[in-house]
Design a protein around this motif. Structure first.
Motif, short mmCIF file in Angstrom:
data_model
loop_
_atom_site.label_atom_id
_atom_site.label_comp_id
_atom_site.label_asym_id
_atom_site.label_seq_id
_atom_site.Cartn_x
_atom_site.Cartn_y
_atom_site.Cartn_z
N ILE A 137 46.12 33.28 55.14
CA ILE A 137 47.11 32.29 55.58
C ILE A 137 48.45 32.60 54.96
CG2 ILE A 137 47.72 29.84 55.58
CD1 ILE A 137 44.75 29.19 55.58
N LEU A 138 49.45 32.77 55.81
CA LEU A 138 50.82 33.02 55.38
C LEU A 138 51.53 31.70 55.19
CD1 LEU A 138 53.28 34.85 54.88
CD2 LEU A 138 53.63 34.90 57.36
N LEU A 197 45.10 26.54 48.79
CA LEU A 197 44.41 27.38 49.78
C LEU A 197 43.41 28.31 49.10
CD1 LEU A 197 47.45 28.22 52.08
CD2 LEU A 197 45.52 26.75 52.64
N LYS A 198 43.80 28.88 47.98
CA LYS A 198 42.89 29.77 47.26
C LYS A 198 41.66 29.02 46.79
CE LYS A 198 42.85 33.38 43.72
NZ LYS A 198 43.65 34.12 42.72
N ALA A 199 41.87 27.79 46.28
CA ALA A 199 40.75 26.97 45.82
C ALA A 199 39.83 26.59 46.97
CB ALA A 199 41.28 25.72 45.13
N ALA A 200 40.40 26.49 48.18
CA ALA A 200 39.61 26.13 49.37
C ALA A 200 38.91 27.34 49.98
CB ALA A 200 40.50 25.46 50.41
N TYR A 229 40.48 30.30 50.98
CA TYR A 229 41.32 31.14 51.85
C TYR A 229 42.07 32.17 51.00
CZ TYR A 229 40.42 27.38 55.15
OH TYR A 229 39.81 26.45 55.95
N ARG A 230 42.76 33.08 51.70
CA ARG A 230 43.56 34.10 51.02
C ARG A 230 45.03 33.86 51.35
NH1 ARG A 230 40.09 39.72 51.01
NH2 ARG A 230 38.22 38.80 50.10
N PRO A 231 45.78 33.22 50.48
CA PRO A 231 47.17 32.90 50.77
C PRO A 231 48.12 34.06 50.49
CG PRO A 231 46.57 31.99 48.65
CD PRO A 231 45.32 32.64 49.19
N VAL A 232 49.16 34.13 51.31
CA VAL A 232 50.27 35.06 51.09
C VAL A 232 51.53 34.22 51.13
CG1 VAL A 232 51.55 37.02 52.01
CG2 VAL A 232 49.05 37.01 52.15
N GLY A 246 48.87 14.77 52.87
CA GLY A 246 47.71 14.83 52.00
C GLY A 246 47.03 16.18 52.11
N VAL A 247 46.48 16.65 51.00
CA VAL A 247 45.83 17.97 50.97
C VAL A 247 44.66 18.03 51.94
CG1 VAL A 247 44.44 19.52 49.55
CG2 VAL A 247 46.54 18.54 48.63
N GLU A 248 43.82 16.98 51.96
CA GLU A 248 42.64 17.01 52.83
C GLU A 248 43.05 17.05 54.31
OE1 GLU A 248 39.56 17.55 51.94
OE2 GLU A 248 40.32 17.70 49.90
#
Length: 241
Positions: A15-16, A32-35, A37-40, A120-122
């Protein structure tokens, strides 16, 4: 910026995050990393478009208020690219702009969703999951999610258990696809209701009924249930070798 993601289609989605506010960008990437995913991370339109071309992300989180260009022009540029260059990549717009006309313009230009700040995050994670699912269907090719003897082709909407193609109702498939996109991770009741039924206020009994039906059809793999209940939290599709 995060470590470079690999290109394996079965890997977590890349995810960018194009957001100029350094603290918010860092917080989004950490979330995102905690969920899983691989963030950029990118903090300008130019950097975002550069990383878009380099990493070919599965989804873009895009702030409209960027320092070098309006985010609307970034949407237009991405949508102007051909399918092979990621022109159909889902774009979730993040904006503090409240004008309805701005939201309409962002969606008309090709944004897939519009999330108003603060959020919200969720809710954001649920929008991301929905965007990834729709992006998979739009591309016509998708991750082939495998767990045990179960194979889920998210592009063809085809589910095979062993040598048998399973017949699922549309809602059963949507539920399974949401779990498959989060293979091995628990998805909360609220997130499933929001993603599959469109509202977390939908009757949770609907979810329980469809989970029961789906569990019967999926059965076990390697002596373990494929669809696992996490009491009081949600459900997950088990990751079985």
């Amino acid at each position: 910026m995060s470590d470079a993601p690999t290109s394996d289609l079965a890997d977590p989605a890349t995810i960018l995050v194009v957001e100029d506010d350094a603290s918010l960008n860092a917080a989004l990437c950490a979330t995102l990393k905690a969920a899983g995913y691989r963030p950029v991370g990118a903090r300008s339109a130019a950097e975002g478009l550069r990383w878009f071309a380099h990493y070919a992300p599965d989804l873009v989180l895009l702030d409209l208020g960027l320092p070098d260009r309006d985010g609307l022009s970034v949407i237009a540029e991405i949508r102007g690219r051909g399918q092979q260059e990621g022109g159909q990549t889902p774009i979730v717009v993040l904006s503090a702009r409240e004008a309805p006309a701005m939201k309409v313009e962002a969606l008309d230009l090709g944004g897939d969703d519009y999330v108003q700040k603060p959020f919200g995050v969720e809710e954001l994670l649920a929008r991301i999951r929905a965007g990834l699912r729709h992006g998979v269907q739009a591309r016509g090719s998708a991750p082939l999610v495998r767990t045990g003897d179960l194979a889920i082709d998210l592009g063809l909407r085809r589910v095979v258990k062993g040598a048998e193609t399973l017949k699922l109702s549309p809602k059963e498939y949507d539920l399974l696809a949401e779990l498959a996109l989060n293979l091995g991770r628990t998805v909360s009741h609220k997130d499933l209701l929001r993603s599959v039924w469109g509202s977390e206020r939908a009757d949770i009994q609907y979810l329980r009924v469809y989970v029961g039906q789906l569990r019967q059809k999926l059965g076990n793999a390697g002596g373990q249930p494929l669809l696992v209940s996490e009491a009081g939290v949600g459900y997950r599709l088990a990751e079985i070798a």
